[in-house]
Design a protein around this motif. Structure first.
Motif: not given
Length: 437
Positions: A99-122
């Motif tokens: 699961v962490v590998l899948a999330l890491s791949m998604a983060y590397a590809l889309f981690g700077q997207a505004p909605l993803v960045t906002a969610a990670f603030v929480g």
């Protein structure tokens, strides 16, 4: 005497789905994972007695690495030997690692997207409170005598203000605890009966697992060049060293690992480190799986080849360097666990380490809090002292508000880690959308 006698041992086939179940359900960090194993293995199945379980847990807390994973490995070894230990340990780690590998791949590809960045603030805000809750729980269990408080305070001062190496702090605390046990002996339960152990067999096991751990990583270093020239070799060397000094569980070593990955190697930012911890908190398995996130991003960005291929290689090298030593510690030490569980001097050393861990977790809490609530934090040197100074103008009121929300949900309403993470991430997204409308 063990008050909870072991019931008839299961067959390997009977144990296999139980280990898989524990691996999939092992949320909530070490405390939740140990409680889950106690309920299933001791209370429900009776595969190991309560006293033996406690002896093994105390031994695993003395070892570097994730104590819950190593405890599962020990019980698997006790039931079905080496194959049982491998199965229990791997099934404890693999679901979360995937699961962490899948999330890491998604983060590397889309981690700077505004909605993803906002969610990670929480998520960061919730992680801060989770670490504070761990601090409170560990402190309540560990700090009973005046010298426990002194050791904890000294450990915090040494790591926060003097930037003392984490292994040195742990070694000093263990030595102090050992000496105090000689001066103030404590009453301990009678040792459990255990068969004699062959030193030759122990040596063979140690050499075998040292080779399994070191040789593949040495091959990686030889293939990709010296550690100073290639990030893959850097990862192999750094996480191998980390595997030897991760005493006290993941929370205790995160400050050391995060500051090295952020400040020394520059693999990721402090905010990204918090994002990785948030990902690890939302998955089953040991919290130290955050190392996989770090290794993936480091190789993805700086590998010098196809980013995704290098990221996968970085994650694989990180996992090997992090968890192969865990099997070494358990398979070498397992035959001795019941003999060492009632050793007063080792119990004293463990007490010193546990007290120091409180100070280290306090350092982690302060370091995380500064980086969550402020956008910019600088390390200021004054002679031998290092101070973390936030830039007041970078104060983030949204992050502070979300941290308060997380504290209410987790500490007051006892909502639970997963629900708190979901609530704060959702609140962060809602505030982001409201601000943009």
């Amino acid at each position: 005497m063990d008050v909870t006698p072991d019931r008839p041992e299961p067959t390997f086939r009977e144990a296999l789905p139980v280990w898989a179940k524990i691996g999939v359900m092992s949320f909530g960090g070490p405390a939740g994972q140990i409680a889950l194993m106690h309920r299933i293995l001791v209370d429900e199945r009776g595969w190991i007695g309560a006293q033996r379980f406690l002896h093994a847990l105390n031994f695993c807390m003395l070892l570097p690495g994730p104590e819950a994973m190593q405890l599962a490995t020990y019980v698997g070894w006790r039931l079905h030997g080496t194959i049982g230990g491998l199965t229990a340990g791997l099934l404890f780690v693999l679901p979360g690692a995937l699961v962490v590998l899948a999330l890491s791949m998604a983060y590397a590809l889309f981690g700077q997207a505004p909605l993803v960045t906002a969610a990670f603030v929480g998520i960061k805000a919730a992680v801060l409170v989770i670490v504070v809750e761990a601090l409170i729980k560990v402190a309540r269990r560990a700090l009973h005598r005046p010298h426990d408080w002194v050791i904890a305070a000294a450990a915090f001062f040494a790591i926060f203000f003097l930037a003392a190496p984490f292994p040195l702090i742990i070694a000093a605390a263990a030595l102090i605890g050992f000496v105090l046990a000689l001066i103030f002996p404590q009453s301990l339960p009678e040792p459990l009966s255990a068969p004699p152990v062959s030193f030759a067999a122990t040596l063979r096991t140690a050499l075998l697992w040292l080779a399994i751990w070191i040789l593949p990583l040495a091959a990686v270093a030889a293939l990709f060049g010296p550690a100073t020239d290639n990030v893959i070799a850097d990862i192999a060397l750094f996480f191998s060293k980390l595997a030897v000094v991760t005493f006290g569980g993941a929370y205790a070593v995160l400050a050391y690992m995060a500051q090295q990955a952020v400040e020394t190697y520059g693999w990721l930012s402090a905010g990204e480190m918090l994002d990785g911890l948030g990902l690890a908190e939302t998955t089953p398995g040991p919290l130290i799986l955050v190392t996989e996130f770090v290794g993936f991003l480091a190789a993805y960005r700086d590998g010098g080849g196809p980013p995704l291929a290098y990221g996968l290689l970085g994650a694989a090298v990180t996992l090997w360097a992090t968890f192969a030593p865990c099997f070494l510690w358990i398979f070498v030490g397992a035959p001795y666990i019941e003999r060492l569980g009632s050793n007063a001097k080792l119990a004293g050393a463990l007490g010193g380490v546990t007290a120091a861990v409180v100070g280290v977790i306090l350092n982690l809490s302060v370091w995380f809090a500064l980086h969550v609530i402020f956008g910019r934090v600088d390390a200021v040197e004054h002679g031998p002292f290092r101070l973390w100074m936030p830039e007041l103008a970078s104060f983030d009121p949204v992050a502070a508000l979300l941290a308060v929300l997380a504290a209410v949900l987790l500490l007051w309403l006892r909502l639970g880690i997963m629900a708190t993470l979901a609530a704060t991430a959702s609140a962060a997204l809602a505030l982001h959308l409201l601000a943009g409308s």
